[in-house]
Design a protein around this motif. Structure first.
Motif, mmCIF file in Angstrom:
data_model
loop_
_atom_site.group_PDB
_atom_site.id
_atom_site.type_symbol
_atom_site.label_atom_id
_atom_site.label_comp_id
_atom_site.label_asym_id
_atom_site.label_seq_id
_atom_site.Cartn_x
_atom_site.Cartn_y
_atom_site.Cartn_z
ATOM 1 N N ILE A 138 15.541 3.836 -13.416
ATOM 2 C CA ILE A 138 15.122 3.484 -11.880
ATOM 3 C C ILE A 138 13.097 2.688 -12.359
ATOM 4 O O ILE A 138 13.029 2.054 -11.803
ATOM 5 N N ASN A 139 12.982 3.263 -13.086
ATOM 6 C CA ASN A 139 10.750 2.557 -13.187
ATOM 7 C C ASN A 139 11.620 1.554 -14.158
ATOM 8 O O ASN A 139 10.424 0.597 -13.733
ATOM 9 N N VAL A 171 11.425 -1.177 -10.974
ATOM 10 C CA VAL A 171 10.916 -1.045 -10.181
ATOM 11 C C VAL A 171 10.189 -2.249 -11.549
ATOM 12 O O VAL A 171 9.092 -3.408 -10.810
ATOM 13 N N ILE A 227 4.644 15.730 -1.208
ATOM 14 C CA ILE A 227 4.749 15.978 -2.434
ATOM 15 C C ILE A 227 3.743 16.311 -2.540
ATOM 16 O O ILE A 227 2.290 16.062 -2.861
ATOM 17 N N TYR A 234 -1.848 3.610 -8.876
ATOM 18 C CA TYR A 234 -0.816 2.454 -10.130
ATOM 19 C C TYR A 234 -0.757 1.396 -10.166
ATOM 20 O O TYR A 234 -0.639 0.725 -11.140
ATOM 21 N N TRP A 235 -0.745 0.719 -8.960
ATOM 22 C CA TRP A 235 -0.849 -0.968 -8.913
ATOM 23 C C TRP A 235 -1.979 -1.490 -8.793
ATOM 24 O O TRP A 235 -2.160 -2.335 -9.356
ATOM 25 N N GLN A 266 2.717 -2.820 -4.565
ATOM 26 C CA GLN A 266 4.263 -3.223 -6.342
ATOM 27 C C GLN A 266 4.500 -4.481 -6.254
ATOM 28 O O GLN A 266 4.360 -4.993 -7.462
ATOM 29 N N GLU A 280 11.239 14.505 -6.197
ATOM 30 C CA GLU A 280 10.350 14.393 -6.423
ATOM 31 C C GLU A 280 9.942 13.789 -7.571
ATOM 32 O O GLU A 280 8.688 12.116 -7.277
ATOM 33 N N TYR A 327 12.240 10.985 -9.198
ATOM 34 C CA TYR A 327 12.812 10.025 -9.145
ATOM 35 C C TYR A 327 11.800 8.782 -7.482
ATOM 36 O O TYR A 327 11.827 7.754 -7.429
ATOM 37 N N TYR A 328 10.734 10.278 -7.015
ATOM 38 C CA TYR A 328 10.612 8.752 -5.669
ATOM 39 C C TYR A 328 9.530 8.376 -6.883
ATOM 40 O O TYR A 328 9.231 7.087 -6.686
ATOM 41 N N LEU A 329 9.040 8.796 -7.697
ATOM 42 C CA LEU A 329 7.806 8.341 -7.642
ATOM 43 C C LEU A 329 8.000 7.919 -8.984
ATOM 44 O O LEU A 329 7.268 6.182 -9.052
ATOM 45 N N MET A 330 8.867 7.645 -9.831
ATOM 46 C CA MET A 330 9.976 6.357 -10.381
ATOM 47 C C MET A 330 9.949 4.423 -9.684
ATOM 48 O O MET A 330 9.475 4.378 -10.604
ATOM 49 N N ALA A 331 10.650 5.599 -8.580
ATOM 50 C CA ALA A 331 10.979 4.677 -7.865
ATOM 51 C C ALA A 331 9.092 3.223 -7.327
ATOM 52 O O ALA A 331 9.459 2.478 -6.682
ATOM 53 N N ARG A 332 8.362 4.098 -7.572
ATOM 54 C CA ARG A 332 7.365 3.891 -7.816
ATOM 55 C C ARG A 332 6.640 2.972 -8.714
ATOM 56 O O ARG A 332 4.984 2.982 -8.883
ATOM 57 N N GLY A 333 7.187 3.610 -9.777
ATOM 58 C CA GLY A 333 7.098 2.711 -11.097
ATOM 59 C C GLY A 333 6.883 3.243 -12.383
ATOM 60 O O GLY A 333 6.724 3.226 -13.358
ATOM 61 N N PHE A 334 6.744 4.574 -12.153
ATOM 62 C CA PHE A 334 6.037 5.772 -13.124
ATOM 63 C C PHE A 334 7.137 6.577 -14.029
ATOM 64 O O PHE A 334 7.929 6.338 -13.343
ATOM 65 N N SER A 335 6.946 6.632 -15.113
ATOM 66 C CA SER A 335 7.937 6.642 -15.991
ATOM 67 C C SER A 335 7.965 8.206 -15.489
ATOM 68 O O SER A 335 7.133 9.031 -15.237
ATOM 69 N N GLU A 336 9.023 9.079 -15.828
ATOM 70 C CA GLU A 336 9.881 9.947 -16.075
ATOM 71 C C GLU A 336 8.549 11.544 -16.090
ATOM 72 O O GLU A 336 8.239 12.160 -15.153
ATOM 73 N N GLU A 391 5.203 10.414 -17.121
ATOM 74 C CA GLU A 391 4.771 9.962 -15.915
ATOM 75 C C GLU A 391 4.249 10.655 -14.564
ATOM 76 O O GLU A 391 3.305 11.706 -13.763
ATOM 77 N N LEU A 440 2.331 13.932 -12.868
ATOM 78 C CA LEU A 440 1.492 13.589 -11.715
ATOM 79 C C LEU A 440 1.719 14.699 -10.283
ATOM 80 O O LEU A 440 1.022 15.890 -10.037
#
Lengths: 251, 403
Positions: free
Chosen positions: A76-77, A80, A94, A105-106, A151, B353, B355-364, B366, B370
């Motif tokens: 996924i990342n 992105v 969360i 982060y961005w 992003q 949670e 995957y949601y953060l990964m969709a924000r660019g974080f690695s698994e 990271e 978090l």
């Protein structure tokens, strides 16, 4: 020749042992905004999640090409990082994770963050609350748009930005999305099409039972759906293909 | 495991620990009183991890190493607002001090209270004088430097009527210690209209045992906030502090963040006894267990008055299949109309949670870090900025290490 930012070829996807998308083909050119219509459970969100690379959405066949690169098996990342952003319809809450940390982060620029907040008329106090925990429907939508704006991607997928949002907030969200999509590409899911009052969409698609059955002018397709429902879609030439699939499944 | 079997095991473990304690040293070297800056670097560094900073950043400082009182300094600005001394000194100085001594905690509660009663090694006495609002936090540190030492401290804190203060207490051992036992008796008196925030940070090590025994008495319109943080491994830790909301409109909040790692065996809880009208209590516990750690997270709300209310929330996060979290929330209503509630949840990190953060660019990794960091969020504690930043750094490092 127009360059495609996203190209989906013959994509079939399984979720929890059930085929949810079958033989989906979709091409989105650079600078184009597409809209995806379809009844509940037709596979709209599944398509977005698959493009994003969520592991529960297992690609059985086909490929996803983004900016000329096969991303079908990328995490996924990394997608992105290539420029794909998604605003979720029902993002998870969360505990302890603040929206500020995600935006941070961005960008660390306070000015830029203030600018983004202003665009979606978002209270700065919400930056320090646990993400999506106790957020109202409008706040969730704004938070999602805020995050994908930060992003700065090239291709934005937005899942039902107009559901559960009041008229005032819809206007704010719609304008922010339209602004964000200038010279960018996008794929937007909408049921009622309210958001299209504010967004210049180029092409619309209808997805039924996991297959894109027709594509055309967003205004024309939306008008037809609103007046005749999705039953109208069965009149189009793709109908036979759906029926064929149904027969195959039933047998 | 049945409760009976578990209780039997606990009794056996405590018996073993009691035997172990009898063999521990009671004669450490004597330390001379000095400024904190004159202490060895390794002590300063370790004390900093539990929130202890130079004296001039705090209204008052009490520092004890082993059985020696090193510092009991009050900044000039706060003279006349507070008193800080060792409990041995307080016992000599004030006749009335006995009224506050072994009153909330019974010396016969268990073998550890008896040990502290028979072999008492100072501890702090802090008193916030009437109507004084102390604007800077006070700090205390109980440090174990000597290997295989038994340290039994007995602390008394009195917030006189109308006073307000924040106390930060750090309990720590030298990182190279191979064994030892700390017993800490603490009695808190929060009188009418007073507010006391007490934050305790523990940094033991994997060879060290700790048995704190605490109780608080809260008067009319008074508030007691107790924050507890544990990030370092410990051989065994068992405590179950109790707060008696005796006054009308008395309030207590217990906030516990417990991170269990290594082979730590941690049994931590909080009890709230609601004894008057409008008494309110809240217990919030976050427990994270990794490696082979075992955490028992207890909580008891006891409603003895019809117009009292309390809530208990316990969340556990399991980061290893070898670890264990056992939450034991208990509600005991003794008066009609007492409103008691609890919620407890234990689980692993939710994939959704991540995957949601990964969709924000974080690695698994990271994303997981978090989430773990967020789980140990201390922003609700209302700590002083410097301490909050310090703890956030510790939490960040802990979360990264955990994954």
């Amino acid at each position: 020749m127009t360059e495609n930012i996203l190209e989906i070829n013959n994509l079939s996807v399984e979720v929890s042992g059930k085929i949810v998308l079958e033989d989906v083909n979709l091409k989105i050119a650079k600078g184009e905004v597409h809209v995806l219509f379809g009844p509940n459970g037709s596979g709209k969100s599944t398509l977005l999640m698959t493009i994003m690379g969520f592991p529960a959405y297992k690609v059985l066949s086909g490929e996803i090409i983004f900016k000329g690169r096969d991303i079908t098996n990328l995490p996924i990342n990394e997608r992105v990082r290539l420029g794909i952003s998604v605003a979720f319809q029902n993002p998870p809450a969360i505990r302890g994770v603040k929206l500020r940390e995600i935006i941070g982060y961005w960008t660390s620029s306070i000015k830029e963050i203030e600018n983004l907040l202003k665009k979606v008329n978002f209270s700065p106090d919400l930056l320090d609350r646990d993400i999506n925990l106790g957020f109202s429907g409008g706040e969730i939508k704004k938070s999602e748009i805020l995050q994908i704006m930060a992003q700065k991607g090239d291709f934005f997928m937005i899942d039902e930005p107009d559901s559960g949002v009041d008229v005032e907030n819809l206007k704010i969200i719609g304008r922010a999305i339209n602004d964000m999509l200038q010279d960018k590409s996008g794929l937007i899911i909408t049921h009622q099409g309210y958001i299209l009052r504010f967004i210049n969409a180029h092409i619309a698609h209808v997805i039924l039972q996991g297959t894109i059955v027709c594509s055309g002018s967003p205004t024309k397709i939306l008008t037809q759906i609103l007046t005749e429902g999705y039953g109208w879609c069965y009149k189009c030439p793709m109908r036979r293909k759906i029926e064929k699939r149904e027969t195959k499944t039933n047998s | 495991m049945s409760n009976e079997k578990k209780n039997r095991e606990e009794r056996n473990e405590d018996k073993l620990l009691e035997n172990f304690a009898s063999r521990l040293s009671r004669k450490p070297r004597k330390w001379q009183a000095c400024a904190l800056s004159n202490l060895p670097d390794e002590i300063i560094k370790r004390a900093y991890e539990v929130g202890v900073v130079p004296e001039n950043s705090r209204a008052a400082t009490y520092f004890q190493i082993d059985h020696s009182v090193i510092s009991k300094a009050i900044q000039r600005t706060f003279q006349g607002q507070i008193e800080v001394m060792s409990t041995k000194e307080a016992m000599k100085k004030y006749d009335w001090f006995k009224k506050y001594w072994w009153r909330l905690v019974s010396k016969d509660m268990d073998q550890f209270t008896r040990l502290a009663y028979l072999k008492w090694d100072h501890g702090y006495f802090i008193r916030i004088l009437e109507d004084q609002k102390v604007t800077l936090p006070l700090q205390s540190c109980l440090f174990v430097f000597t290997d295989y030492l038994n340290q039994n401290v007995h602390n008394v804190v009195i917030a006189e009527p109308g006073s307000e203060a924040q106390i930060i207490t750090g309990c720590a051992v030298h990182p190279n210690i191979h064994g030892g036992l700390h017993v800490g008796i603490s009695e808190f008196y929060i009188k009418e209209d007073a507010k006391l925030t007490f934050t305790m940070i523990h940094a033991w090590n994997r060879n060290f045992d700790s048995r704190p025994r605490s109780a608080a008495l809260i008067g009319d319109n008074a508030t007691f906030v107790s924050n507890y943080l544990l990030f370092q491994p410990v051989k065994s830790l068992q405590m179950y502090p109790v707060a008696y909301c005796k006054g009308v409109n008395s309030r207590v909040e217990f906030n516990n963040i417990i991170y269990g790692s290594g082979d730590s065996r941690i049994d931590v809880g909080s009890k709230v006894i609601l004894q008057n009208s409008e008494a309110r209590g809240e217990i919030i516990t976050r427990a994270i267990a990794t490696d082979n750690a075992k955490i028992y997270a207890r909580g008891l709300l006891q409603g003895e008055h019809e117009e009292s209310r309390a809530h208990l929330e316990c969340r556990g996060l399991l980061l290893s299949d070898r670890a264990m979290i056992y939450t034991i929330p208990e509600l005991l209503a003794k008066a009609q109309g007492a409103e008691l509630s609890h919620e407890a949840a234990v689980g692993k990190i939710a994939e959704e949670e991540i995957y949601y953060l990964m969709a924000r660019g974080f690695s698994e990794k990271e994303a997981a870090s978090l989430i773990v960091r967020g789980f140990m969020d201390i922003s609700i504690f209302g700590l002083p900025k410097d301490l909050e930043e310090n703890i956030k750094r510790i939490v960040k490092a802990t979360a990264e290490r955990a994954l």
